[in-house]
Structures are given as C-alpha cells and as structure tokens.
Design an enzyme around this catalytic site. Structure first.
Site, short mmCIF file in Angstrom:
data_model
loop_
_atom_site.label_atom_id
_atom_site.label_comp_id
_atom_site.label_asym_id
_atom_site.label_seq_id
_atom_site.Cartn_x
_atom_site.Cartn_y
_atom_site.Cartn_z
N ASP A 109 0.81 -1.21 0.00
CA ASP A 109 0.00 0.00 0.00
C ASP A 109 0.85 1.26 0.00
O ASP A 109 1.90 1.32 0.65
CB ASP A 109 -0.90 -0.01 1.24
N GLU A 153 1.33 -0.47 -5.14
CA GLU A 153 0.40 0.63 -5.43
C GLU A 153 1.25 1.89 -5.44
O GLU A 153 1.54 2.49 -4.41
CB GLU A 153 -0.69 0.74 -4.37
#
Length: 742
Positions: free
Chosen positions: A416, A469
C-alpha cells in the site's frame, strides 16, 4: 545431609532493590531475584510475590518457608545451592487462593545471539521466530519465551491475566548489546492475554502490545494473546506448480478485491461479520464461479478502528480476530490453495497509527518512527512513518513480509501507498520536509527497505507476486533490484485508471474532445508490468459507485459500464475489480454493511454480473488477451484517432500466430451499420463478445447477420491493412472478434 540454614541473621539492606520492585522498575532483576551466593558457603533464594500471605519452596521432599523481608512482598530463604534443583517450585498462598509456580529467575537465556546480531543488522527475515511470545521447552520445562526490542527502556515487565496484570511480578532480562528484553515463564496456556509494561527512557510507565504477537484482542480491547505458531499444510508439487503458473507475468491475472467485513453480513444475527470459515465456504466458491484467478484481501493485520479498513494496523503479525481465530485463518488460506485460487493481502509498511498500545514511542523514544516529524509524521493520515534507516525497523518489516508468505503460503503482497514511502516531500509543502544526504527528495532508506523486502521475498519463493500501489512515474518499479529497480513483480496502473474513469464520466457528446484519455496509456503500457485497478479507492469518500459515474439515463449507465469493463479486460495489463463492481452497486461502498445482493434480482444488475463472468472466462481462455501484456508485440492499434465517433479499435496477439483478437469499443449511443474496419489478418472472425447482447441487458443490435456470428474478411484495404470486415457497431458497446481460420 545438608540442612536449611536458619534465616535469623542480621537483615541485609535491600531497600534500593525493594523500592525498584515495588515501583515496577527493575532494570536487572536476574542480578537480585532467584538464587544468589550470599557467603562462601551459603546461598540466598529471593522471591518477590506481590500480594502473597506466605511463600514456601519444596526442598528434598519437605516444604521450607521463605521469610518475609520486613513488611514487604519480598521473601527470602538462606540455603545451600545443592538443595535447590530445577524441579523446585514455589507454593504461594494468597488471601483467597493458592498457586504453585516455578521460579522464573532460575532459567537461563534462550535467545539466539547470531539472530540478534542479524536483527540489529537489519537482515533478520525470520525475526518473528525470535521476538514475541513463543511456546517452547526450556531446560526441560514447557512455557513461553517473551522477547521484545526496547533498547531505551529502564525496565520491562510481562503483564497478563496469568499475573493479574501486575507489572511488579515478571521483570524481564535486558541484553544491552541488542536492546532486547527477554523472560521465560513456565506453564502458560494459549489464549491468555498479555502486554509489556515498560518504564520508558524518561521514567514514565506505559503498557504496550507485543509488536510480534500472532494474535490480538478485537477492538476496543488492546491486549496481545498467546498463540502458538501453527505449521501450515505444505503446498503439494501440483499446488506449487499452479502458483508459479498463475502468478507469472504472461499469465491471466484477474483479481477480486475484498473487504472481509462487508462482502456479506449476517443481518439476521445482528449484522455480524462472516467468519474465516464461513467466508471459505461462501466467498471462495463465488470468486471461482465468477472466473477470477486471484482474491485480494484488504489488510487483515489487526487494526483497532473499523473505519481505517485495516490501513492503520497495530498488530502486523496478527490476522484480525474480527473474523475468527488464528486457526480459522489458516483454514481459509488452505482452502484457497485447494481451490487453485491465488491469495493476495494488502500490506501496509508505509505508516502506523498513534494508538497508545502500538508502536509510537514504544520505549519512550522514537523507536520505530523517525524522530524528526518532517520525516516521521504523515500529514494526510495523522499517522507515524517508519524510520527506514534503522536496521531493526528493516528487520521488523522484512520479517513481517516473509511471515505472511512463508507461514500462510500466501501468493503475494500488494504493498500500500508506495509513493508515500519513496518521496520525502510526499504531501508536504516547501519547508516541511528534509532532503536526503544528496539534496534530493528520494527517501533512500525506504527505497533500500523495499528493495530488500522484494529481493528476500522472491528469493524465498520465486513463484509469488509482489505488487506496488505506486501512483507516480517512479522509474523501474518492476525492474529487478540488480537492474536498479525496486524489485516488484507488478505495479498498479493509476494513470490508466484516472484517465479512463475521467473519460467514462463524461457525456458522450463531449467525449470526442477528450479522446486520448483512453489512448494515452498505451504510450507507457510497457514501461512496467501493470495491473489495471478499479479498486475500493474509486467508490468511497463521495466518489459514488462505478455505475453512478456513468453518464446518461439508467439504460445508458449500464451500457457504459459493460462497455468499460470489456475495454479494461482487453487493454494490456492484469485486471482488478473491487467487490460489488460486478453487481453494479448504485451506492458507494459502506464498510458497515454487506453488499446489496438483492440487486441481482434486476435484469440490469444481473447483466453486469454476467458480463464480468463472461469477461473472466474469455480472458483466461484467450492467450491473446494476456500472454504478451508486457511487450509491444501483443498490441496493435487499428484506429486510435476516431474521436468524432468515440470509437477505439485494436488487435491483441498471443505468442502463437493463431492467437488474434480484434477489439472495438464504441462509446456513444449511436448505431453504425455497414461499418468497414481493417484487420491485420485475412480469414473468418467470430464475435465472441458483444456487451450489447440482450441477455446482458443490451439493446440486442447484432454485429453480423449470420446466426453463428461469423464474419469473413474482404480484400478491401482499410485503416492501413490489406483486408477488412464490414459489421454493425452497437451503441455504447465493446466487441471482441476472435480470428478462427484463414
């Protein structure tokens, strides 16, 4: 035979030690408690038992009482060492109970010095096997070894329901060279709760959860829970081979992203969560039936606040107890393996929350986070940023990544917010950030940390997939570390997502003026190994659902969404859809409720689900759609400039010459008959997908007149090709035409 020496001797001055014991701040308990030489021939046994009325120890078959020191909870016995063995136990009498306990201060250290060296070096990938709470047999006795890194603490105690949360009973031994505190406590049981009571560098006391705990209480409770590390059923040779195949860069990867707390709820039982076992029985068959190849879970590391969706974790090594036990999660992962379903989890190494039982100022200092708030505090999320320059923090994060992959045999991690880690000035204004040693904005410690994590993870198992990401144009995210890359296997294509959603949200009347929002992604499509994400981030915080972004009346919204999904599945790059997208949810996602499955009673919503199911089936069975995602040889524009009709056409190629698919996306409500389009190969093409088909809730415009939906090329040049086809183009639709014969 030796006999117990009477303790009626001049009272020694233990006032300093007693004061430390009573205040719960003893930095070196093993130097005082337990058995110690008091004279040339005698030893003194010292035990500190808060609240005890009396204490005795069994010696040579007889019970010998310890004498209370003054009016304190310190008990003493003078004896010869030969009278005490490892089998001696204390009998402690309290006002309402009696307990029999081992003397924890007679056990030697059980830590691996070489492992501690690697931990301090930043390379201990199995740190979770050395720190935390572990059930072991030590010196012939079963119990739990506790160890925690707190180098600047003055004192650390283990507290739990096994000692009434008394920080004055189980003081830990400190190892100054490594900064580790450890203690072995015999005869503890699984599911007992515990914490570390820390007297910090400034003399303040705070109770902290175990950073390496394998289990934690569910919020609002905050304790760690004793949990044995279970041996996961090993993958069979067939399962290992299947994993390597499904995670390869040339494989069809179609990911279903799920928030376990809101995929479904048990409304009839107080809107409760489904358990891991219930999800294994319900979610996994659904994902397989829909044709997805992978399941991606939003963070399941224990987190206190439901509204963070797991992105502010406190227990990085603890599968969330919201959905059941540690064993239940193991069962869930094994069911994924049995179903040949790839399992990815979100991993959050970019920041951590400020909850007082968490990592922030763990020993009173900025231990895990950077001390300079310009580097250690995240202004967007009010969280703290790891100090990636600190070797022990690197060991912590590296070990956590390895833990999920090795212990649960998970296929991979989606990392993330990578961009927030890479840039020192991320979301900061001038003057709010500190440059690196070369005057740049790159976070060199974070870069090295990510590189080492990826290198070690792939080194442990080359068949996994590590996904970033990363929302910027950082070069080489999916290049190998040896080629100066970050070492990820895949990267989310945030540019494609933003551009295409921007285009699709426009009224078809104006799309012609923004035509290249749909084509620009091909200018960089092969710069990384991309995944095309339509994730949870696109359906929250007032953005509405995917359906609500589509313009037009109700029918046109559904037609737009079907055409968009089919365009996505044909575009180079792997696929990711957030749960509920396949239902065409009308409302944006709410983590407090299950998805609205009743929508499937309507033909319009059912048509979207059928479209996604058909797309997954076509995608995974059509090599032209996935084999050459990472090379220009797999794609060719037919017409990328037809802005006036908002029409996009291209060819996808597989590794073999017979693998050819023509894709046409038409994104206005008009219908075009007798439309001529050039194709790269002569022969017969079969219409294998028309998102305007009536069973999908389309208008039913036929692409070709033949019942078999076959079209023969004509030797008429068009669009720069020697051969062409003539077809009808339905409104707001995407078509797939598969070449079947020459």
């Amino acid at each position: 035979m030796n006999s117990v020496v009477s303790p009626d001797k001049p009272v020694r001055d233990y006032s300093k030690q007693l004061d430390a014991l009573q205040n719960g701040c003893f930095s070196d308990p093993f130097s005082f408690l337990g058995l110690h030489l008091s004279t040339a021939q005698e030893y003194e046994l010292r035990a500190y038992m808060p609240g005890a009325k009396s204490v005795s120890v069994e010696i040579a078959g007889t019970s010998q009482p310890l004498k209370r020191y003054l009016n304190s909870d310190l008990f003493l016995l003078t004896t010869t060492a030969s009278l005490l063995t490892h089998q001696n136990k204390f009998t402690i009498t309290y006002s309402k109970s009696k307990q029999i306990k081992h003397d924890v201060y007679r056990f030697g250290c059980h830590l691996d010095e070489q492992a501690l060296y690697l931990f301090n070096e930043g390379t201990l990938e199995h740190a979770y096997r050395h720190l935390g709470a572990h059930f072991i047999t030590h010196e012939g006795i079963e119990g739990v070894r506790f160890s925690v890194w707190a180098p600047n603490a003055q004192s650390v105690s283990v507290i739990g329901d096994f000692n009434c949360w008394n920080r004055c009973e189980h003081f830990m031994r400190f190892h100054p060279a490594s900064g580790i505190w450890e203690l072995f406590i015999p005869e503890l049981s699984a599911d007992q709760c515990y914490k570390y009571s820390i007297t910090d560098a400034y003399g303040n006391n705070q109770d902290k959860a175990d950073p390496f705990a394998f289990k934690m209480q569910q919020a609002p409770s905050t304790a760690s829970v004793l949990q044995p590390l279970i041996e996961h059923k090993p993958l069979t040779k067939q399962q290992q081979a299947a994993r390597a195949k499904r995670n390869h860069v040339s494989a069809p990867v179609s990911i279903y992203e799920v928030h376990l707390g809101s995929w479904k709820r048990r409304a009839e039982q107080g809107n409760r969560y489904l358990t891991y076992r219930e999800l294994a029985d319900d979610l996994l068959p659904y994902v397989k039936d829909m044709g997805f190849t992978h399941l991606q879970l939003m963070p399941i590391s224990e987190y206190p606040f439901d509204g963070s969706w797991g992105y502010q974790p406190v227990g990085l090594f603890s599968p969330s107890s919201r959905f059941g036990s540690f064993e239940d999660f193991v069962y869930f992962t094994e069911r994924c393996h049995d179903a040949d379903l790839g399992l990815l989890i979100d991993w959050v190494p970019g920041h951590f929350p400020s909850d007082p039982h968490g990592l922030h100022k763990f020993d009173g200092t900025h231990l895990y986070e950077h001390a300079d708030m310009r580097q250690g505090f995240h202004p967007d999320w009010n969280t703290y940023i790891y100090n990636y320059d600190r070797p022990e923090v690197k060991s912590f994060l590296l070990a956590n990544a390895i833990y999920w992959l090795k212990e649960f045999k998970i296929d991979g991690l989606r990392v993330d917010a990578v961009a927030s880690m890479l840039y020192l000035d991320y979301s900061r204004k001038d003057g709010e950030w500190v440059a690196n040693q070369y005057g740049g904005r790159e976070n060199l410690g974070a870069i090295d940390c990510l590189q080492q994590v990826n290198k070690r993870c792939y080194g442990t198992d080359a068949s996994i997939m590590m996904v970033a990401e990363e929302s910027t144009a950082w070069p080489g995210v999916t290049n190998s570390v040896d080629n100066n890359g970050l070492g990820f296997g895949f990267k989310w294509n945030m540019g494609w997502m933003n551009d295409s959603l921007s285009y699709m949200s426009r009224d078809p009347l104006y799309r012609q003026h923004h035509h290249h929002e749909m084509t620009f992604s091909m200018a960089y499509a092969y710069s990384e190994n991309y995944i095309l994400p339509l994730s949870h981030d696109e359906v929250v915080h007032g953005k509405g659902s995917l359906l609500s972004k589509m313009p037009g009346d109700d029918w046109q919204q559904f037609a737009n969404l079907r055409a968009y999904f089919a365009f996505m599945y044909a575009h180079p790059g792997k696929k990711l859809l957030f749960m509920g997208s396949e239902l065409a949810s009308r409302q944006e996602w709410d983590h407090n409720q299950g998805l609205d499955w009743d929508l499937l009673e309507h033909a319009s919503h059912n048509g979207i689900q059928c479209t996604v199911k058909r797309l997954n089936k076509l995608y995974t069975s059509t090599p032209a759609l996935y084999e050459c995602d990472h090379t220009p040889a797999g794609f060719q524009w037919i017409d990328c400039n037809n802005a006036s009709q908002s029409l996009f056409s291209f060819a996808r190629f597989g590794k073999e010459s017979k693998e050819l698919l023509i894709v046409i996306s038409h994104l206005t409500p008009q219908v075009y008959h007798q439309y001529r389009m050039g194709v790269p190969k002569a022969g017969v093409y079969e219409v294998v997908l028309n998102t305007d088909d009536e069973p999908l809730f389309g208008s039913g415009i036929k692409v070709v007149g033949s019942k078999q939906q076959l079209v023969q090329t004509q030797p008429t040049p068009s669009h720069g090709f020697e051969h062409s086809i003539v077809i009808s183009i339905p409104p707001l639709a995407t078509l797939y035409l598969h070449w079947i014969t020459g």
